[in-house]
Design an enzyme around this catalytic site. Structure first.
Site, short mmCIF file in Angstrom:
data_model
loop_
_atom_site.label_atom_id
_atom_site.label_comp_id
_atom_site.label_asym_id
_atom_site.label_seq_id
_atom_site.Cartn_x
_atom_site.Cartn_y
_atom_site.Cartn_z
N HIS A 129 3.93 3.38 -8.75
CA HIS A 129 3.76 1.94 -8.96
C HIS A 129 5.05 1.31 -9.48
O HIS A 129 5.42 0.20 -9.10
CB HIS A 129 2.62 1.68 -9.95
CG HIS A 129 1.27 2.10 -9.42
ND1 HIS A 129 0.70 1.52 -8.31
CD2 HIS A 129 0.40 3.06 -9.83
CE1 HIS A 129 -0.47 2.09 -8.07
NE2 HIS A 129 -0.67 3.03 -8.98
N ASP B 72 0.83 -1.20 0.00
CA ASP B 72 0.00 0.00 0.00
C ASP B 72 0.87 1.26 0.00
O ASP B 72 1.88 1.31 0.70
CB ASP B 72 -0.90 -0.03 1.25
CG ASP B 72 -2.12 0.84 1.12
OD1 ASP B 72 -2.89 0.91 2.10
OD2 ASP B 72 -2.32 1.44 0.05
N LEU C 268 12.48 -20.28 -4.08
CA LEU C 268 11.49 -19.42 -3.45
C LEU C 268 10.15 -19.53 -4.20
O LEU C 268 10.12 -19.55 -5.40
CB LEU C 268 12.01 -17.98 -3.49
CG LEU C 268 11.22 -16.94 -2.73
CD1 LEU C 268 12.16 -16.11 -1.88
CD2 LEU C 268 10.49 -16.03 -3.68
#
Lengths: 288, 290
Positions: free
Chosen positions: A59, A42, A156
């Site tokens: 972004h 956020d 991962l």
């Protein structure tokens, strides 16, 4: 506007920072290390607004912060990372912003596909959790391609929630489970008509495990911590089913500002309460 | 079958997605926004609180009774009794300030693992509290409801709870829900079982199940009066930063407030702090503010 990993690769300062990073990671490794971190990323737009940058820049910087966090987590031995990249609710935003985000996602997915240095470094297996049919066709195809090309990796596990809602995930699981039970009941009925014995598959009570099997997160352990940046204290329909025992954190920095020291602090907080969390988990699991 | 209360139906000003997908889950968020809390005159509110931005539904996880008692060298029963008074005060304040619904997590399904002595004490305490409070509920217009897996509760507690629910059914000042032996996951599973049964009976097909229909099957949606299943604000005391399987579905968009105060110490000042914090939050539900 340098990317965090670029500044670390050159010069004396870079070497020093690398040394400090290794020290921090070594200190953290003395405590219990978490297996799964989830991020609600956020604050991208606010970051750009505060710095009077073009809106999309926030972004883009957020994506850089994401890759940096991914690499730090990998170095620390975290095996699973999940991020809330795009909520189904976000489709209600201004169409131009939604389109920008779709294009950005397509660009970044293709970048990961072409460059592969990040994926290869962490032997990343990438999942997309969400209803991909809601995405624009190019993004959906790129996402499917990325999933397919990393399916065989065993390092991962990076799960990207987009477009995602926990309530949609639960309803989707309920749909699938009800359809599955209906099909089993139908087969049993046919079997009965043909004189075969029923195996009771349709009539056994639905359990937590049954629903779990149909969640996007099936096969992935529940998150140990959920970190929501920019100080907001709510889950916003993220991983409601999976966060029963998860430690919730809401640090103030905006997502593009989230760096190694914030991550280290988050892990220290978790390690501090770990004994109590584990005790409660054990007690609770007796009742599940 | 209960009429499911779609938030979009009760709050027509909420925008809905214009997606043309066959799946109807892409609709308004499952929980409506906080609006004006009715009932309270502005003069009853302490300074700092504005009636138009109070939460309509507050949920509390009453954590910390045992720790509070241990800190005083007393048995946990002492802490639970003190916790009872904190709850009574919270109910009184909620009603005074015009909060429409209060849900309290009294006993989770996981708490059955606690020592038998403590569990038995708690069951007895719940029964006493409900019995003692019915007259006050009737006087103050409080409607009581108990949710949770009642099959494990002592028969006398089940009876007391049902009688109190019946007696207070027509009250309307404050909806008080006690979650006893409740688990968010089990609530979701029982809703799923209920829907699977309906599918099996041919009453609906799996494709008909959307968020609104599913939400209508949850325990918090039972009863024809339930219009506020989702808390706007969820308060957890004693410094625990977890949701611990409480109102899993219903807290999708709840603002979370964590305080280090142990539950027996939770009073007007702490409640005020939580409500002021709520007022300062920017609730966007995934959208942007205009």
């Amino acid at each position: 506007m340098g990317k965090p990993d670029e500044t670390m690769t050159t010069g004396v300062v870079a070497t020093l920072l690398k040394f400090v990073r290794r020290c921090i990671i070594a200190v953290l490794s003395y405590g219990p290390m978490l297996g799964h971190i989830a991020f609600i990323m956020d604050g991208n737009r606010r970051y750009a607004k505060v710095r009077s940058m073009k809106e999309g820049t926030g972004h883009r910087m957020g994506f850089s912060a994401l890759i940096a966090s991914l690499l730090y987590c990998y170095e620390m031995g975290v095996k699973y990372i999940t991020v809330y990249a795009f909520s189904i609710d976000n489709f209600k935003r201004d169409p131009s912003e939604v389109q920008y985000l779709m294009e950005l996602m397509e660009e970044k997915i293709n970048e990961l596909l072409e460059k592969r240095d990040v994926i290869n470094k962490v032997k990343c297996k990438i999942n997309f959790w969400g209803d991909l049919d809601m995405l624009t066709e190019p993004v959906k195809l790129a996402a499917q391609k990325l999933m397919a090309s990393t399916a065989g990796n065993n390092g991962l596990v990076f799960s990207v929630c987009m477009p995602y809602n926990s309530t949609s995930e639960i309803v989707n699981a309920v749909n699938e489970l009800c359809a599955e039970r209906r099909d089993i009941a139908h087969k049993e009925h046919l079997g009965n008509c043909n004189g075969h014995a029923a195996n009771n598959g349709a009539h056994s009570d639905i359990s937590v495990a049954d629903l779990d099997r149909h969640m996007y997160s099936h096969g992935c352990p529940d998150p140990d911590i959920v970190i929501r940046t920019s100080g907001e204290a709510r889950l916003s329909n993220f991983l409601l089913w999976q966060t029963m025992f998860t430690h919730l954190q809401n640090p103030d920095p905006l997502w593009p500002e989230f760096s190694l020291r914030h991550l280290a602090w988050a892990i220290l907080q978790y390690q501090r309460v770990y004994p109590y969390l584990e005790q409660n988990k054990k007690l609770a699991k007796k009742q599940l | 079958m209960l009429l499911s209360q779609s938030p979009a139906a009760t709050h027509p000003q909420l925008p809905t997605s214009s997606s043309s997908s066959r799946r109807t889950h892409r609709s308004a968020p499952p929980c409506p926004r906080a609006g004006a809390a009715p009932a309270a005159a502005a003069s009853l509110l302490p300074p700092g609180l504005r009636a138009e931005s109070l939460p309509r539904h507050v949920a509390v996880v009453m954590d910390g009774n045992s720790r509070w008692a241990r800190a005083r060298g007393m048995p946990s029963a002492f802490g639970h009794e003190a916790g009872r008074h904190a709850l009574e005060e919270t109910v009184r304040l909620s009603r005074a300030w015009g909060i429409r619904a209060l849900t309290a997590f009294a006993f989770s399904h996981e708490n059955w693992s606690r020592p038998k002595l403590e569990v038995d004490f708690l069951m007895g305490l719940f029964e006493r509290v409900i019995n003692d409070s019915v007259a006050e509920f009737l006087r103050d217009g409080i409607r009581l409801r108990v949710i949770g897996d009642c099959s494990r509760l002592p028969a006398s507690l089940q009876r007391t709870a049902r009688e109190a629910e019946e007696a207070t059914r027509s009250n309307s000042q404050l909806d008080l829900t006690l979650a006893i032996s409740y688990s968010g996951r089990r609530d979701v599973v029982q809703a799923c079982r209920s829907l699977a049964e309906k599918v099996r009976a041919g009453l609906l097909s799996p494709e008909d199940i959307d968020e609104s229909l599913f939400a209508g099957e949850l325990e918090t949606s039972r009863g024809s009066y339930e219009l506020l299943p989702c808390p706007d604000l969820l308060i957890r005391t004693s410094g625990e930063l977890r949701l611990s399987n409480f109102l899993l579905w219903q807290s999708a968009y709840s603002e979370l407030f964590f305080t280090d105060t142990l539950w027996p110490d939770f009073g007007e000042a702490d409640y005020l702090e939580a409500l002021c914090s709520f007022q300062s939050r920017d609730r966007r539900f995934g959208r942007r503010n205009l």
